[in-house]
Design a protein around this motif. Sequence first.
Motif, PDB file in Angstrom:
ATOM      1  N   ASP A 180       0.841  -1.195   0.000  1.00  0.00           N
ATOM      2  CA  ASP A 180       0.000   0.000   0.000  1.00  0.00           C
ATOM      3  C   ASP A 180       0.877   1.246   0.000  1.00  0.00           C
ATOM      4  O   ASP A 180       1.704   1.445   0.892  1.00  0.00           O
ATOM      5  N   ALA A 181       0.666   2.096  -0.999  1.00  0.00           N
ATOM      6  CA  ALA A 181       1.541   3.263  -1.157  1.00  0.00           C
ATOM      7  C   ALA A 181       1.064   4.474  -0.376  1.00  0.00           C
ATOM      8  O   ALA A 181       1.811   5.429  -0.188  1.00  0.00           O
ATOM      9  N   ASP A 182      -0.187   4.452   0.080  1.00  0.00           N
ATOM     10  CA  ASP A 182      -0.739   5.595   0.804  1.00  0.00           C
ATOM     11  C   ASP A 182      -0.909   5.255   2.275  1.00  0.00           C
ATOM     12  O   ASP A 182      -1.285   4.138   2.633  1.00  0.00           O
ATOM     13  N   ALA A 183      -0.645   6.242   3.133  1.00  0.00           N
ATOM     14  CA  ALA A 183      -0.790   6.052   4.571  1.00  0.00           C
ATOM     15  C   ALA A 183      -2.237   6.334   4.962  1.00  0.00           C
ATOM     16  O   ALA A 183      -2.733   7.446   4.765  1.00  0.00           O
ATOM     17  N   PRO A 184      -2.954   5.341   5.498  1.00  0.00           N
ATOM     18  CA  PRO A 184      -4.357   5.534   5.854  1.00  0.00           C
ATOM     19  C   PRO A 184      -4.493   6.259   7.191  1.00  0.00           C
ATOM     20  O   PRO A 184      -3.515   6.487   7.905  1.00  0.00           O
ATOM     21  N   ARG A 193       7.528   6.625   1.401  1.00  0.00           N
ATOM     22  CA  ARG A 193       7.011   7.653   0.487  1.00  0.00           C
ATOM     23  C   ARG A 193       6.789   8.971   1.237  1.00  0.00           C
ATOM     24  O   ARG A 193       7.114  10.055   0.722  1.00  0.00           O
ATOM     25  N   LEU A 194       6.258   8.897   2.445  1.00  0.00           N
ATOM     26  CA  LEU A 194       6.056  10.097   3.259  1.00  0.00           C
ATOM     27  C   LEU A 194       7.384  10.758   3.597  1.00  0.00           C
ATOM     28  O   LEU A 194       7.529  11.988   3.521  1.00  0.00           O
ATOM     29  N   ILE A 195       8.366   9.955   4.000  1.00  0.00           N
ATOM     30  CA  ILE A 195       9.664  10.496   4.398  1.00  0.00           C
ATOM     31  C   ILE A 195      10.329  11.243   3.245  1.00  0.00           C
ATOM     32  O   ILE A 195      10.790  12.379   3.390  1.00  0.00           O
ATOM     33  N   PHE A 196      10.368  10.604   2.078  1.00  0.00           N
ATOM     34  CA  PHE A 196      11.027  11.246   0.936  1.00  0.00           C
ATOM     35  C   PHE A 196      10.198  12.404   0.390  1.00  0.00           C
ATOM     36  O   PHE A 196      10.743  13.389  -0.094  1.00  0.00           O
ATOM     37  N   GLY A 197       8.863  12.268   0.477  1.00  0.00           N
ATOM     38  CA  GLY A 197       7.990  13.315  -0.052  1.00  0.00           C
ATOM     39  C   GLY A 197       8.002  14.580   0.781  1.00  0.00           C
ATOM     40  O   GLY A 197       8.011  15.699   0.252  1.00  0.00           O
ATOM     41  N   ILE A 218       6.297  10.682   9.651  1.00  0.00           N
ATOM     42  CA  ILE A 218       5.784   9.338   9.949  1.00  0.00           C
ATOM     43  C   ILE A 218       5.505   9.139  11.436  1.00  0.00           C
ATOM     44  O   ILE A 218       5.278   8.019  11.890  1.00  0.00           O
ATOM     45  N   ALA A 219       5.504  10.228  12.197  1.00  0.00           N
ATOM     46  CA  ALA A 219       5.435  10.127  13.662  1.00  0.00           C
ATOM     47  C   ALA A 219       4.245   9.334  14.158  1.00  0.00           C
ATOM     48  O   ALA A 219       4.358   8.576  15.132  1.00  0.00           O
ATOM     49  N   SER A 220       3.088   9.449  13.528  1.00  0.00           N
ATOM     50  CA  SER A 220       1.888   8.774  14.038  1.00  0.00           C
ATOM     51  C   SER A 220       1.855   7.288  13.695  1.00  0.00           C
ATOM     52  O   SER A 220       0.992   6.566  14.191  1.00  0.00           O
ATOM     53  N   TYR A 221       2.793   6.821  12.869  1.00  0.00           N
ATOM     54  CA  TYR A 221       2.761   5.434  12.409  1.00  0.00           C
ATOM     55  C   TYR A 221       3.889   4.578  12.982  1.00  0.00           C
ATOM     56  O   TYR A 221       3.962   3.389  12.682  1.00  0.00           O
ATOM     57  N   VAL A 222       4.769   5.183  13.768  1.00  0.00           N
ATOM     58  CA  VAL A 222       5.932   4.433  14.269  1.00  0.00           C
ATOM     59  C   VAL A 222       6.060   4.598  15.777  1.00  0.00           C
ATOM     60  O   VAL A 222       5.625   5.619  16.343  1.00  0.00           O
ATOM     61  N   ALA A 254      20.981   9.440   6.890  1.00  0.00           N
ATOM     62  CA  ALA A 254      19.679   8.952   6.447  1.00  0.00           C
ATOM     63  C   ALA A 254      18.843  10.166   6.007  1.00  0.00           C
ATOM     64  O   ALA A 254      19.106  11.294   6.418  1.00  0.00           O
ATOM     65  N   PRO A 255      17.829   9.928   5.164  1.00  0.00           N
ATOM     66  CA  PRO A 255      17.470   8.638   4.573  1.00  0.00           C
ATOM     67  C   PRO A 255      18.278   8.379   3.309  1.00  0.00           C
ATOM     68  O   PRO A 255      18.646   9.316   2.596  1.00  0.00           O
ATOM     69  N   VAL A 256      18.547   7.116   3.037  1.00  0.00           N
ATOM     70  CA  VAL A 256      19.258   6.717   1.823  1.00  0.00           C
ATOM     71  C   VAL A 256      18.260   6.109   0.847  1.00  0.00           C
ATOM     72  O   VAL A 256      17.454   5.256   1.220  1.00  0.00           O
ATOM     73  N   GLY A 257      18.309   6.551  -0.385  1.00  0.00           N
ATOM     74  CA  GLY A 257      17.467   5.995  -1.453  1.00  0.00           C
ATOM     75  C   GLY A 257      18.278   5.891  -2.726  1.00  0.00           C
ATOM     76  O   GLY A 257      19.491   6.142  -2.743  1.00  0.00           O
ATOM     77  N   TRP A 258      17.610   5.540  -3.810  1.00  0.00           N
ATOM     78  CA  TRP A 258      18.323   5.379  -5.080  1.00  0.00           C
ATOM     79  C   TRP A 258      19.082   6.635  -5.525  1.00  0.00           C
ATOM     80  O   TRP A 258      20.180   6.525  -6.092  1.00  0.00           O
ATOM     81  N   PRO A 259      18.560   7.860  -5.302  1.00  0.00           N
ATOM     82  CA  PRO A 259      19.342   9.037  -5.742  1.00  0.00           C
ATOM     83  C   PRO A 259      20.747   9.080  -5.159  1.00  0.00           C
ATOM     84  O   PRO A 259      21.693   9.527  -5.829  1.00  0.00           O
ATOM     85  N   ALA A 260      20.899   8.614  -3.917  1.00  0.00           N
ATOM     86  CA  ALA A 260      22.218   8.638  -3.287  1.00  0.00           C
ATOM     87  C   ALA A 260      23.182   7.619  -3.893  1.00  0.00           C
ATOM     88  O   ALA A 260      24.398   7.734  -3.732  1.00  0.00           O
ATOM     89  N   LEU A 261      22.639   6.637  -4.607  1.00  0.00           N
ATOM     90  CA  LEU A 261      23.461   5.582  -5.210  1.00  0.00           C
ATOM     91  C   LEU A 261      23.688   5.801  -6.701  1.00  0.00           C
ATOM     92  O   LEU A 261      24.383   5.027  -7.352  1.00  0.00           O
ATOM     93  N   LYS A 262      23.108   6.859  -7.237  1.00  0.00           N
ATOM     94  CA  LYS A 262      23.139   7.104  -8.679  1.00  0.00           C
ATOM     95  C   LYS A 262      24.556   7.156  -9.226  1.00  0.00           C
ATOM     96  O   LYS A 262      24.875   6.500 -10.223  1.00  0.00           O
ATOM     97  N   GLU A 263      25.421   7.934  -8.599  1.00  0.00           N
ATOM     98  CA  GLU A 263      26.766   8.128  -9.144  1.00  0.00           C
ATOM     99  C   GLU A 263      27.532   6.810  -9.210  1.00  0.00           C
ATOM    100  O   GLU A 263      28.159   6.492 -10.234  1.00  0.00           O
TER     101      GLU A 263
END
Length: 422
Positions: free
Chosen positions: A200-204, A216-220, A227-231, A248-257
């Motif tokens: 699920d891509a959306d936080a209910p 998705r929330l963290i990067f967005g 994400i405070a209410s979910y963790v 942090a956070p590490v995602g694909w952009p950080a690995l691009k080079e």
Amino acid sequence: MRTVGVIVEYNPFHNGHRHHLEESVRATGADAVVAVMSGHFLQRGEPALMDKWARAETALRGGCDLVIELPVAYATSAAEWFAYGAVGLLDATGVVDCFCFGSESGDIDALRRIAELAADEPADLRGRIAEGLSAGLSFPDAYSAALRFCLAARGDSEAAAFPLEQPNNTLGLHYLIAWRRLGSRMEPHTIRRVQAGYHDADAPAGSIASATALRRLIFGRGRPEAIASYVPPVTLDVLRREWEAGRAPVGWPALKEQLFHLLVRLGAEELAGYRDIGEGLEHRIRRALPALERLEVDELIGLLKTKRYTRTRLQRALTAVLLGIRKDDWRPAALREGLAYIRVLGFTPKGQELLKRMRKAAKLPVLLSAAGGEGAGLGGAGARYLELDARATGVYALAAGAADPRALLRDYYEPPIIVRSS
């Protein structure tokens, strides 16, 4: 001390994970929890938000007692070998009495019956899979259809109707196949997954969302508080600390080079030697090279994606290139031999008691750092997989902006995390 094993990624550790831990302890009557956790790279071929030591800390402060690492060769594999590595390590500790996983169904009996058929691989099952592949089905679809047919032919209509297409059910099935093939004495249990689905891509509304939605929330939103209410508070504490330190956070952009440098340098024949690259994917990658200058990694994946080359397969393929995981590293013989060590990432006082028991009960050498591999006499696939784990740390540290070259070799000197209390 009755001990339950869990198989986790904790990317990040959230309220749904806490629920699973609590329910696993309740359902099994366990006194302690051993978690086998993926390291810096995960089953869908993605980098983790935080490094493995930070995530191990959230696990220990969140209710686990001992965290061991699933080697990256298994952690970034498809379900069959991911499950084999994880269940095999729990069994090899010699102190885990049972294991518990989440599933959409919560039906362990049906899963066990399907696993018995799948693990034995009878001729009619293999034949049906081959027919499905010849008809143009993907392997997962051909496999599921063949299982349903064979189960129905054996008169088990309930198992034949089981929703195998749901991701946690599928993973649970592979845990049980591995359990059966290993001849493990651990008792299997499953807990029904609550609220948010795996992808699920959306936080209910509420307090539980999928890890996908949280990332998705963290990067967005670009801040840990998203994400405070979910963790649990521990996750927010550790994420804030890592964020403020620039790790942090590490995602694909950080690995691009790092990744694009390798893709440009490697020829098609060399690319074809890496795990998950085949059926012409190496040529498809080479044809995309002129566009790399204007692409992010996600955009490259979108450019390469087809019905045959799913996003997950492409991520695993690119991760294999990034980490140097070759097809020779992924042969079934190597993967069976590669369960050669138990790498400890952290423990609580109760986990320390388990480690004392493991000195006598474990089937494999217990390593407190990668430096212990030489003393344990590791060779063959085991030594190679430990080398890949250390390489993954170096790649990840560079992506996280490590300024100290020593951070690239952290596997060799970092002691396990010790958490005295939550």
